[in-house]
Scaffold this motif. Structure first.
Motif, PDB file in Angstrom:
ATOM      1  N   VAL A  11      89.321 -34.533  83.903  1.00 33.26           N
ATOM      2  CA  VAL A  11      89.339 -35.967  84.170  1.00 33.26           C
ATOM      3  C   VAL A  11      90.748 -36.443  84.514  1.00 33.26           C
ATOM      4  CG1 VAL A  11      88.977 -38.235  83.135  1.00 33.26           C
ATOM      5  CG2 VAL A  11      87.312 -36.424  82.755  1.00 33.26           C
ATOM      6  N   GLY A  12      91.747 -35.985  83.750  1.00 27.80           N
ATOM      7  CA  GLY A  12      93.105 -36.451  83.974  1.00 27.80           C
ATOM      8  C   GLY A  12      93.657 -36.039  85.330  1.00 27.80           C
ATOM      9  N   PHE A  13      93.688 -34.729  85.576  1.00 27.27           N
ATOM     10  CA  PHE A  13      94.240 -34.255  86.849  1.00 27.27           C
ATOM     11  C   PHE A  13      93.293 -34.515  88.000  1.00 27.27           C
ATOM     12  CE2 PHE A  13      97.080 -32.080  83.999  1.00 27.27           C
ATOM     13  CZ  PHE A  13      98.280 -32.062  84.695  1.00 27.27           C
ATOM     14  N   GLY A  14      91.995 -34.498  87.734  1.00 28.27           N
ATOM     15  CA  GLY A  14      91.054 -34.835  88.794  1.00 28.27           C
ATOM     16  C   GLY A  14      91.294 -36.235  89.319  1.00 28.27           C
ATOM     17  N   SER A  15      91.561 -37.181  88.414  1.00 35.67           N
ATOM     18  CA  SER A  15      91.876 -38.546  88.828  1.00 35.67           C
ATOM     19  C   SER A  15      93.192 -38.603  89.588  1.00 35.67           C
ATOM     20  CB  SER A  15      91.943 -39.465  87.591  1.00 35.67           C
ATOM     21  OG  SER A  15      90.711 -39.519  86.919  1.00 35.67           O
ATOM     22  N   ALA A  16      94.186 -37.862  89.110  1.00 36.75           N
ATOM     23  CA  ALA A  16      95.488 -37.861  89.791  1.00 36.75           C
ATOM     24  C   ALA A  16      95.380 -37.288  91.207  1.00 36.75           C
ATOM     25  CB  ALA A  16      96.498 -37.057  88.975  1.00 36.75           C
ATOM     26  N   TYR A  17      94.605 -36.225  91.368  1.00 36.87           N
ATOM     27  CA  TYR A  17      94.534 -35.544  92.662  1.00 36.87           C
ATOM     28  C   TYR A  17      93.583 -36.226  93.643  1.00 36.87           C
ATOM     29  CZ  TYR A  17      97.175 -31.773  90.483  1.00 36.87           C
ATOM     30  OH  TYR A  17      98.146 -31.031  89.856  1.00 36.87           O
ATOM     31  N   THR A  18      92.991 -37.339  93.242  1.00 40.89           N
ATOM     32  CA  THR A  18      92.233 -38.138  94.206  1.00 40.89           C
ATOM     33  C   THR A  18      93.152 -38.969  95.090  1.00 40.89           C
ATOM     34  OG1 THR A  18      92.012 -40.027  92.686  1.00 40.89           O
ATOM     35  CG2 THR A  18      90.262 -38.358  92.634  1.00 40.89           C
ATOM     36  N   PHE A  19      94.454 -38.925  94.832  1.00 41.50           N
ATOM     37  CA  PHE A  19      95.369 -39.854  95.506  1.00 41.50           C
ATOM     38  C   PHE A  19      95.319 -39.740  97.019  1.00 41.50           C
ATOM     39  CE2 PHE A  19      99.498 -41.399  96.984  1.00 41.50           C
ATOM     40  CZ  PHE A  19      99.470 -42.667  96.423  1.00 41.50           C
ATOM     41  N   GLY A  20      95.136 -38.511  97.529  1.00 43.38           N
ATOM     42  CA  GLY A  20      95.067 -38.342  98.975  1.00 43.38           C
ATOM     43  C   GLY A  20      93.961 -39.154  99.624  1.00 43.38           C
ATOM     44  N   ALA A  21      92.884 -39.394  98.876  1.00 44.03           N
ATOM     45  CA  ALA A  21      91.761 -40.171  99.415  1.00 44.03           C
ATOM     46  C   ALA A  21      92.100 -41.651  99.559  1.00 44.03           C
ATOM     47  CB  ALA A  21      90.541 -40.013  98.506  1.00 44.03           C
ATOM     48  N   PHE A  22      93.165 -42.107  98.908  1.00 45.68           N
ATOM     49  CA  PHE A  22      93.538 -43.522  98.928  1.00 45.68           C
ATOM     50  C   PHE A  22      94.705 -43.812  99.871  1.00 45.68           C
ATOM     51  CE2 PHE A  22      91.343 -42.895  94.947  1.00 45.68           C
ATOM     52  CZ  PHE A  22      90.623 -44.065  94.757  1.00 45.68           C
ATOM     53  N   ILE A  23      95.363 -42.755 100.393  1.00 46.79           N
ATOM     54  CA  ILE A  23      96.577 -42.969 101.181  1.00 46.79           C
ATOM     55  C   ILE A  23      96.321 -43.863 102.389  1.00 46.79           C
ATOM     56  CG2 ILE A  23      98.188 -41.809 102.744  1.00 46.79           C
ATOM     57  CD1 ILE A  23      98.557 -39.650 100.729  1.00 46.79           C
ATOM     58  N   GLY A  24      95.261 -43.572 103.144  1.00 48.14           N
ATOM     59  CA  GLY A  24      94.979 -44.361 104.341  1.00 48.14           C
ATOM     60  C   GLY A  24      94.764 -45.829 104.032  1.00 48.14           C
ATOM     61  N   SER A  25      94.014 -46.122 102.983  1.00 49.38           N
ATOM     62  CA  SER A  25      93.750 -47.515 102.599  1.00 49.38           C
ATOM     63  C   SER A  25      95.023 -48.219 102.162  1.00 49.38           C
ATOM     64  CB  SER A  25      92.715 -47.562 101.473  1.00 49.38           C
ATOM     65  OG  SER A  25      91.483 -47.019 101.882  1.00 49.38           O
ATOM     66  N   LEU A  26      95.866 -47.531 101.399  1.00 50.22           N
ATOM     67  CA  LEU A  26      97.108 -48.137 100.932  1.00 50.22           C
ATOM     68  C   LEU A  26      98.065 -48.368 102.096  1.00 50.22           C
ATOM     69  CD1 LEU A  26      97.660 -46.128  97.615  1.00 50.22           C
ATOM     70  CD2 LEU A  26      96.773 -48.442  97.869  1.00 50.22           C
ATOM     71  N   GLU A  27      98.140 -47.410 103.025  1.00 53.72           N
ATOM     72  CA  GLU A  27      98.978 -47.593 104.212  1.00 53.72           C
ATOM     73  C   GLU A  27      98.519 -48.810 105.000  1.00 53.72           C
ATOM     74  OE1 GLU A  27     100.597 -43.187 105.569  1.00 53.72           O
ATOM     75  OE2 GLU A  27      98.598 -43.820 106.217  1.00 53.72           O
ATOM     76  N   HIS A  28      97.219 -48.961 105.161  1.00 56.24           N
ATOM     77  CA  HIS A  28      96.666 -50.050 105.966  1.00 56.24           C
ATOM     78  C   HIS A  28      96.833 -51.413 105.289  1.00 56.24           C
ATOM     79  CE1 HIS A  28      93.378 -52.738 107.341  1.00 56.24           C
ATOM     80  NE2 HIS A  28      93.665 -52.232 108.544  1.00 56.24           N
ATOM     81  N   ASP A  29      96.455 -51.492 104.021  1.00 54.66           N
ATOM     82  CA  ASP A  29      96.442 -52.782 103.343  1.00 54.66           C
ATOM     83  C   ASP A  29      97.840 -53.297 103.033  1.00 54.66           C
ATOM     84  OD1 ASP A  29      93.740 -52.470 103.461  1.00 54.66           O
ATOM     85  OD2 ASP A  29      93.365 -52.842 101.332  1.00 54.66           O
ATOM     86  N   PHE A  30      98.779 -52.378 102.787  1.00 55.94           N
ATOM     87  CA  PHE A  30     100.118 -52.814 102.408  1.00 55.94           C
ATOM     88  C   PHE A  30     101.153 -52.532 103.492  1.00 55.94           C
ATOM     89  CE2 PHE A  30      98.131 -51.851  98.170  1.00 55.94           C
ATOM     90  CZ  PHE A  30      98.031 -53.176  97.745  1.00 55.94           C
ATOM     91  N   HIS A  31     100.700 -52.064 104.681  1.00 53.75           N
ATOM     92  CA  HIS A  31     101.598 -51.802 105.823  1.00 53.75           C
ATOM     93  C   HIS A  31     102.777 -50.920 105.390  1.00 53.75           C
ATOM     94  CE1 HIS A  31      99.284 -54.922 107.839  1.00 53.75           C
ATOM     95  NE2 HIS A  31      99.548 -55.742 106.834  1.00 53.75           N
ATOM     96  N   ALA A  32     102.447 -49.825 104.715  1.00 49.43           N
ATOM     97  CA  ALA A  32     103.466 -48.965 104.120  1.00 49.43           C
ATOM     98  C   ALA A  32     103.591 -47.661 104.898  1.00 49.43           C
ATOM     99  CB  ALA A  32     103.111 -48.660 102.672  1.00 49.43           C
ATOM    100  N   SER A  33     104.754 -47.040 104.813  1.00 49.82           N
ATOM    101  CA  SER A  33     104.973 -45.737 105.437  1.00 49.82           C
ATOM    102  C   SER A  33     104.384 -44.645 104.568  1.00 49.82           C
ATOM    103  CB  SER A  33     106.473 -45.482 105.626  1.00 49.82           C
ATOM    104  OG  SER A  33     107.107 -45.301 104.364  1.00 49.82           O
TER     105      SER A  33
END
Length: 429
Positions: free
Chosen positions: A40-62
């Motif tokens: 659960v702990g590392f599985g949650s941490a390693y989901t981060f790649g699935a959120f990169i596109g959304s975070l880049e788009h919503d926050f206009h981040a590099s």
């Protein structure tokens, strides 16, 4: 009358024998608890790649700035072991792991509520970082004390939760992001971490003597003869040549060790691979990682475990060569599998090497100190790879650097692995 007088005596003997024979060895429940917490702990941490596109788009981040979120979390959850390890040696792993899973869940939920990238930094980095940091080293230390002959296998099974988590959690996160949005996805993952991770953390027990058992399930002939855990002092261990060499190798090798967990999915997307398929590549890493923990952990029980760490770093370097040559989903899948096997073996065997080398008295503390090296590598590697991509629009240089640092770790271990251990300074609690 004589038969009635004998009955109580025979009943006591039979119950005593039954207790010794029938009572299941609790060490495997400890392994199960550690498996669930790491899943659960590392599985949650390693989901981060699935959120990169959304975070880049919503926050206009590099990509570099977004990657820094994962790097900060990794720095905290590996670095915090220097505090959680000694606390676990003193107070036990159960309480710390339970609290860590609650903190992990809260961090994920707060990340979903964040209104800025800074808010995501604070919630995700602190939640995942401190939550996993509170639980990871304590559960590893607890497992080591329950096994001697099968320590490599038990460690492999315990941390195979990381591999299974890498297999199932990123695709789950991708599905959630596409169906309910990234904010609600973080909320679901947070509830999962708190309920499942926290529940299984309650299975942990710090030492076989808490359950009236001996390591590996061996019978205790005379319970009055229980001996406290032995091991060298923390100062003696950390000043030894073997520990210093292992620390430096882990530090340098970790620069590239976690780059794939952040950048493999974006790399695949940049090469025209569909998001759902790209997310599955992390699942393949999880499959390889799980196999590596099972197979290599068992093999290492029959040979010198420290030398197998050297082999793991060499395999990771070889996998990076496959990555840099990959242009399609099949070659990326091959990289993911090979990398996963050697990464999984490395994670499984490192705690067992510490226990083998320095004893059980301060094992959690020493694992925590050693993992500060991994913390610095995790902080630097993924974020630098992201900023390098922002500058060059290519992952060639970062991947080559990953291969080089792994080879440097091989060289360092080869030079220091034969250093003697000061066993004459063994102490007991």
């Amino acid at each position: 009358m004589q038969m009635n007088a004998l009955k109580p005596h025979r009943k006591i003997d039979m119950s005593h024998d039954a207790e010794r024979i029938v009572t299941p060895f609790y060490g495997w429940y400890v392994v199960l608890g550690a498996f669930a917490v790491t899943l659960v702990g590392f599985g949650s941490a390693y989901t981060f790649g699935a959120f990169i596109g959304s975070l880049e788009h919503d926050f206009h981040a590099s990509r570099g700035s977004v990657s820094l979120v994962f790097s900060l979390a990794g720095f905290l959850y590996f670095g915090f072991g220097i505090f959680s390890g000694p606390l676990a040696d003193r107070f036990g792993a159960r309480m710390l792991a339970f609290l860590g899973m609650l903190v992990t869940g809260a961090g994920l939920i707060l990340a979903g509520l964040a209104q800025s990238l800074t808010g995501v930094y604070a919630a995700y980095s602190l939640g995942i970082g401190l939550g996993v940091g509170l639980s990871y080293v304590p559960v590893l230390g607890a497992v080591q004390r329950w096994f001697v002959r099968r320590r490599g296998l038990a460690s492999g099974l315990a941390v195979s939760g990381i591999g299974i988590g890498t297999l199932v959690m990123p695709p789950l996160a991708t599905f959630l992001v596409s169906s309910i949005g990234w904010r609600h996805a973080y909320f679901v993952l947070g509830i999962l971490a708190a309920v499942v991770g926290g529940g299984f953390a309650l299975l942990l027990a710090n030492d076989p003597q808490e359950r009236g058992q001996a390591p590996d399930g061996d019978a205790i002939a005379d319970r009055s003869e229980r001996r406290p855990a032995s091991g060298v002092s923390i100062r003696t261990a950390v000043t030894s040549r073997r520990f210093i060499g292992l620390y430096i190798a882990c530090l340098i090798g970790s620069f590239g060790l976690f780059v794939p967990f952040v950048h493999l999915v974006p790399f695949a997307l940049d090469h025209g691979i569909a998001p759902s398929t790209a997310a599955l590549l992390l699942g393949v890493v999880g499959i390889g990682s799980t196999g590596g923990r099972f197979i290599l952990g068992g093999i290492a029980d029959k040979m010198e475990r420290l030398m197998t760490i050297l082999v793991m770093f060499a395999g990771i370097a070889g996998s990076m060569v496959i990555w840099i040559l990959s242009k399609n989903v099949w070659t990326l899948g091959l990289f993911s599998l090979v990398f996963g096997v050697f990464y999984g073996g490395y994670v499984a065997l490192l705690p067992a090497v510490v226990m083998d080398s320095f004893g059980g008295k301060n094992v959690s503390a020493l694992i925590g100190i050693l993992y500060t090296s991994v913390a610095f590598g995790t902080l630097i590697g993924p974020s630098v790879a992201g900023f390098a991509f922002d500058l060059t629009h290519s992952y060639t240089a970062p991947i080559l650097a990953c291969a080089l640092t792994s080879l440097m770790a091989v060289a360092i271990l080869a030079l220091t692995s034969r250093a003697s251990i000061p066993l004459h300074e063994m102490e007991t609690t």
